[in-house]
Design an enzyme around this catalytic site. Structure first.
Site, PDB file in Angstrom:
ATOM      1  N   ASN A 112      32.628  52.626  35.010  1.00  0.00           N
ATOM      2  CA  ASN A 112      33.789  52.409  33.832  1.00  0.00           C
ATOM      3  C   ASN A 112      33.591  50.998  33.514  1.00  0.00           C
ATOM      4  OD1 ASN A 112      35.988  51.992  32.396  1.00  0.00           O
ATOM      5  ND2 ASN A 112      37.303  52.220  34.043  1.00  0.00           N
ATOM      6  N   LYS A 169      34.880  49.552  31.063  1.00  0.00           N
ATOM      7  CA  LYS A 169      36.118  48.803  30.616  1.00  0.00           C
ATOM      8  C   LYS A 169      35.929  48.078  29.078  1.00  0.00           C
ATOM      9  CE  LYS A 169      37.938  48.692  35.162  1.00  0.00           C
ATOM     10  NZ  LYS A 169      39.005  48.424  35.991  1.00  0.00           N
ATOM     11  N   HIS A 191      43.408  56.608  33.609  1.00  0.00           N
ATOM     12  CA  HIS A 191      43.127  55.518  34.247  1.00  0.00           C
ATOM     13  C   HIS A 191      44.446  54.606  34.467  1.00  0.00           C
ATOM     14  CE1 HIS A 191      41.591  51.662  35.770  1.00  0.00           C
ATOM     15  NE2 HIS A 191      40.594  52.495  35.953  1.00  0.00           N
ATOM     16  N   GLU A 208      44.864  51.616  34.257  1.00  0.00           N
ATOM     17  CA  GLU A 208      45.111  50.799  33.171  1.00  0.00           C
ATOM     18  C   GLU A 208      45.834  51.464  31.946  1.00  0.00           C
ATOM     19  OE1 GLU A 208      41.143  49.249  33.364  1.00  0.00           O
ATOM     20  OE2 GLU A 208      41.684  48.453  35.421  1.00  0.00           O
ATOM     21  N   GLU A 254      42.323  56.653  42.537  1.00  0.00           N
ATOM     22  CA  GLU A 254      41.732  55.404  42.551  1.00  0.00           C
ATOM     23  C   GLU A 254      43.238  54.317  42.952  1.00  0.00           C
ATOM     24  OE1 GLU A 254      38.581  54.194  39.724  1.00  0.00           O
ATOM     25  OE2 GLU A 254      40.293  54.250  38.500  1.00  0.00           O
ATOM     26  N   GLY A 285      39.824  46.377  40.986  1.00  0.00           N
ATOM     27  CA  GLY A 285      39.588  45.140  40.608  1.00  0.00           C
ATOM     28  C   GLY A 285      40.149  43.973  41.544  1.00  0.00           C
ATOM     29  N   SER A 297      37.394  49.090  43.907  1.00  0.00           N
ATOM     30  CA  SER A 297      36.511  48.094  44.467  1.00  0.00           C
ATOM     31  C   SER A 297      35.434  48.374  45.517  1.00  0.00           C
ATOM     32  CB  SER A 297      37.300  47.041  45.516  1.00  0.00           C
ATOM     33  OG  SER A 297      38.306  46.153  44.514  1.00  0.00           O
TER      34      SER A 297
HETATM   35  C1  PEP Z   1      38.141  51.138  37.985  1.00  0.00           C
HETATM   36  O1  PEP Z   1      38.594  50.382  36.933  1.00  0.00           O
HETATM   37  O2  PEP Z   1      38.047  52.438  37.572  1.00  0.00           O
HETATM   38  C2  PEP Z   1      37.703  50.497  39.132  1.00  0.00           C
HETATM   39  C3  PEP Z   1      37.566  51.303  40.248  1.00  0.00           C
HETATM   40  O3  PEP Z   1      37.583  49.100  39.198  1.00  0.00           O
HETATM   41  P1  PEP Z   1      36.902  48.218  40.456  1.00  0.00           P
HETATM   42  O4  PEP Z   1      35.730  49.254  40.879  1.00  0.00           O
HETATM   43  O5  PEP Z   1      36.475  47.035  39.675  1.00  0.00           O
HETATM   44  O6  PEP Z   1      37.810  48.279  41.273  1.00  0.00           O
END
Ligand code: PEP
Length: 274
Positions: A12, A14, A98, A100, A169, A175, A215
């Site tokens: 992803n 973003k 997601h 976000e 997630e 992040g 992460s």
């Molecule tokens: C995401 O935004 O789907 C995600 C898992 O981000 P990160 O790997 O940076 O935590």
């Protein structure tokens, strides 16, 4: 007996990368990736880079995904993109719900549900994200929150649930550099599979792939992917670097080998102790 589920690792990106930077990244992934026989690989760049990335991964096993879609096929929805527009760009996947989008753009489970149905109707595979906030986990509400999101976002699909990928997630891990432990992740993945069984039956639930996201890095991917209900990863930050991303894909490939080795150790130990 549990069903074989091909692991899936999706990047992803973003709201990152100019078209030329996206081309460099996609070229890098293509160069470093040997094959996708054991792992399905998906790149999800921003809308503006879909075309450029699709040209680079054409005739490879790497698939293209978007990060959002509207539930209507066309109409007066300024700034939105429809499923047919994504198909025009050769997308096969779309990330939906997601965290976000849920928190900054107020997407609700019922909106996600409409998007999921629109995606499936257009032969796009939705990657449906669910996950609790830090305060939910601290107050023991993880199960309640995840249940509400799974049951709301995936309502009324019946056997079409087979066409969905779920991504667990935990928001506190996205992040932040803080990853759920393999045990924490597995516990929630098992819960999600149980919830999927409640929606569409055990057989369907056993076939649905559930990715972990939050992460994930080359250093922690392998032990996460070893968990029985973790079927790959949704990768944010680490997918912005071709080498890190492909090392995570390799970790997903290695799961099978590690399992074989572990089985062999188990047999040896059994033989020695008998
Ligand atoms: C995401 O935004 O789907 C995600 C898992 O981000 P990160 O790997 O940076 O935590």
């Amino acid at each position: 007996m549990s069903k074989y589920r091909k692991k899936i690792v999706a990047g992803n990106w973003k709201m990152n990368k100019s078209v030329s930077d996206a081309q460099v990244l996609a070229e890098g992934v293509k160069r470093e990736l040997c094959n996708c026989q054991e792992v399905e690989v998906v790149l999800c760049p921003p809308f503006t880079c879909l075309k450029a990335v699709s040209e680079i991964i054409e005739n490879t096993c790497i698939k293209l995904g978007a990060q959002n879609v509207h539930w209507e096929v066309n109409g007066a929805y300024t700034g939105e993109i429809s499923v047919t527009m994504l198909r025009d760009m050769f997308c096969r996947f779309v990330i939906l719900g997601h965290s976000e989008r849920r928190s900054y753009f107020h997407e609700t489970d019922s909106m996600v549900n409409r998007k999921v149905k629109a995606a499936i109707a257009s032969n796009l595979t939705p990657i449906v994200c669910v996950g609790e906030q830090l305060q939910d986990r601290k107050s023991g509400m993880t199960e309640t929150v995840v249940r509400r999101q799974v049951e709301g976002s995936l309502a009324g699909l019946g056997n079409d649930l087979l066409k969905v990928v779920v991504a667990y997630e935990p928001v506190w891990a996205i992040g932040t550099g803080e990853t759920a432990t393999p045990e924490q992740a597995q516990e929630t993945h098992a819960l999600i599979r149980q919830l999927l069984a409640g929606l569409s039956g055990k057989d369907v639930a056993e076939s649905v792939r559930i990715q972990y996201g939050g992460s994930v890095k080359p250093e922690n991917a392998a032990e996460l992917f070893l968990q029985p209900d973790i079927d790959g990863g949704l990768i944010g930050g680490a997918s912005l670097d071709a080498h890190s991303f492909t090392r995570i894909i390799e970790a997903a490939m290695e799961k099978k080998d590690v399992k074989v080795k572990l089985d062999e150790v188990g047999t040896e130990e059994k033989e020695q102790s008998s």
